[in-house]
Motif scaffolding. Structure first.
Motif, PDB file in Angstrom:
ATOM      1  N   MET A  23       0.843  -1.199   0.000  1.00 48.86           N
ATOM      2  CA  MET A  23       0.000   0.000   0.000  1.00 48.86           C
ATOM      3  C   MET A  23       0.880   1.252   0.000  1.00 48.86           C
ATOM      4  N   VAL A  24       1.922   1.236   0.829  1.00 49.40           N
ATOM      5  CA  VAL A  24       2.824   2.381   0.913  1.00 49.40           C
ATOM      6  C   VAL A  24       3.494   2.622  -0.445  1.00 49.40           C
ATOM      7  N   LEU A  25       3.963   1.553  -1.082  1.00 43.85           N
ATOM      8  CA  LEU A  25       4.656   1.693  -2.366  1.00 43.85           C
ATOM      9  C   LEU A  25       3.704   2.099  -3.487  1.00 43.85           C
ATOM     10  N   SER A  26       2.465   1.676  -3.384  1.00 46.01           N
ATOM     11  CA  SER A  26       1.456   2.083  -4.362  1.00 46.01           C
ATOM     12  C   SER A  26       1.152   3.573  -4.226  1.00 46.01           C
ATOM     13  N   ALA A  27       1.079   4.046  -2.985  1.00 48.22           N
ATOM     14  CA  ALA A  27       0.791   5.457  -2.718  1.00 48.22           C
ATOM     15  C   ALA A  27       2.000   6.342  -2.999  1.00 48.22           C
ATOM     16  N   CYS A  28       3.194   5.808  -2.783  1.00 44.45           N
ATOM     17  CA  CYS A  28       4.427   6.600  -2.864  1.00 44.45           C
ATOM     18  C   CYS A  28       5.477   5.902  -3.722  1.00 44.45           C
ATOM     19  N   PRO A  29       5.239   5.790  -5.021  1.00 43.57           N
ATOM     20  CA  PRO A  29       6.157   5.026  -5.871  1.00 43.57           C
ATOM     21  C   PRO A  29       7.554   5.632  -6.036  1.00 43.57           C
ATOM     22  N   GLU A  30       7.703   6.938  -5.829  1.00 43.35           N
ATOM     23  CA  GLU A  30       9.007   7.587  -6.035  1.00 43.35           C
ATOM     24  C   GLU A  30      10.090   7.039  -5.113  1.00 43.35           C
ATOM     25  N   ILE A  31       9.729   6.628  -3.904  1.00 44.04           N
ATOM     26  CA  ILE A  31      10.703   6.159  -2.910  1.00 44.04           C
ATOM     27  C   ILE A  31      11.463   4.931  -3.402  1.00 44.04           C
ATOM     28  N   VAL A  32      10.842   4.148  -4.283  1.00 41.26           N
ATOM     29  CA  VAL A  32      11.465   2.915  -4.779  1.00 41.26           C
ATOM     30  C   VAL A  32      12.813   3.203  -5.431  1.00 41.26           C
ATOM     31  N   ASN A  33      12.920   4.335  -6.125  1.00 41.90           N
ATOM     32  CA  ASN A  33      14.162   4.698  -6.810  1.00 41.90           C
ATOM     33  C   ASN A  33      15.344   4.841  -5.860  1.00 41.90           C
ATOM     34  N   TYR A  34      15.070   5.052  -4.575  1.00 45.39           N
ATOM     35  CA  TYR A  34      16.126   5.301  -3.599  1.00 45.39           C
ATOM     36  C   TYR A  34      16.439   4.082  -2.746  1.00 45.39           C
ATOM     37  N   GLY A  35      15.767   2.976  -3.015  1.00 42.18           N
ATOM     38  CA  GLY A  35      16.038   1.730  -2.297  1.00 42.18           C
ATOM     39  C   GLY A  35      17.331   1.106  -2.785  1.00 42.18           C
ATOM     40  N   PRO A  36      17.824   0.112  -2.060  1.00 41.01           N
ATOM     41  CA  PRO A  36      19.058  -0.571  -2.490  1.00 41.01           C
ATOM     42  C   PRO A  36      18.892  -1.142  -3.899  1.00 41.01           C
ATOM     43  N   GLY A  37      19.756  -0.734  -4.809  1.00 40.76           N
ATOM     44  CA  GLY A  37      19.680  -1.201  -6.195  1.00 40.76           C
ATOM     45  C   GLY A  37      18.462  -0.698  -6.938  1.00 40.76           C
ATOM     46  N   GLY A  38      17.836   0.378  -6.423  1.00 36.70           N
ATOM     47  CA  GLY A  38      16.648   0.930  -7.077  1.00 36.70           C
ATOM     48  C   GLY A  38      15.399   0.108  -6.857  1.00 36.70           C
ATOM     49  N   HIS A  39      15.377  -0.683  -5.779  1.00 33.33           N
ATOM     50  CA  HIS A  39      14.228  -1.538  -5.466  1.00 33.33           C
ATOM     51  C   HIS A  39      13.866  -1.421  -3.995  1.00 33.33           C
TER      52      HIS A  39
END
Length: 118
Positions: free
Chosen positions: A7-23
């Protein structure tokens, strides 16, 4: 108690780009991404630590993800996070409505890009 990660990732997809390896595939990934974004947005370590202490680390990371989505509309991300933390301490802030508004915004953005004007 944190909201479901999906739910968090669906609401806030931009954060994924900053995860380890872009995930972002786990809460640990989201919390790592939030630390990168916190720094990028100019939020002090103390403001983030305070939010983690009051909201819990998963919810503090979720708030950072929401702030990232609206970064262009927020003058001081650190001040905003401190304000939300103080309000949460007094029982005046709940993450649910913020997350739901973000989800509606994402849904509206998707509809807006695929629908034709009538």
């Amino acid at each position: 108690k944190p909201f479901p990660l999906g739910m968090v990732l669906s609401a806030c997809p931009e954060i994924v780009n900053y995860g380890p390896g872009g995930h972002v595939t786990s809460w640990r990934d989201l919390m790592s991404a939030a630390i990168v974004v916190r720094s990028m947005l100019g939020v002090s370590p103390s403001a983030y630590e305070e939010a983690c202490g009051i909201l819990g680390p998963e919810n503090a990371a979720t708030v950072i993800a929401c702030i990232l989505e609206r970064a262009g509309h927020i003058n001081s991300a650190g001040g905003y996070l401190r304000d939300l933390s103080r309000r949460a301490e007094r029982g005046e802030f709940s993450l649910g409505p913020m997350l739901m508004a973000q989800m509606r915004g994402q849904a509206g953005a998707k509809v807006g890009t695929t629908s034709k004007a009538g």
